[in-house]
Design a protein around this motif. Structure first.
Motif: not given
Length: 85
Positions: A40-45, A59-72, A76-82
């Protein structure tokens, strides 16, 4: 302490999926982005922060680590991989 550094930090807004063209590129955290892995990517986390992302439609969820900056993309607040999407 900012909200983003708090364990109780919560944000509700739209997320988006990384595009196919990003697959194989180097992320800000110096990792190779692989759309088939949870990422996942987040602008500021903070990079390396573990986040829980929930799809409010199903209602589905996923646990992920922020490893990039985006979305622009506006609103939108977060980008997720496929894999995470």
């Amino acid at each position: 302490m900012s909200l983003e550094k708090s364990a109780k930090y919560k944000e509700t807004a739209k997320g988006s999926r990384y595009g196919v063209k990003e697959n194989g590129t180097i992320t800000v955290s110096d990792k190779i982005y692989n759309e088939n892995r949870v990422s996942t990517a987040h602008r500021t986390l903070p990079l390396g922060k573990t986040v829980k992302v929930m799809n409010l439609d199903n209602g589905k969820s996923v646990i992920a680590v922020v490893n990039d900056r985006d979305p622009y993309i506006k609103n939108r607040i977060i980008d997720l991989s496929k894999e995470a999407y």
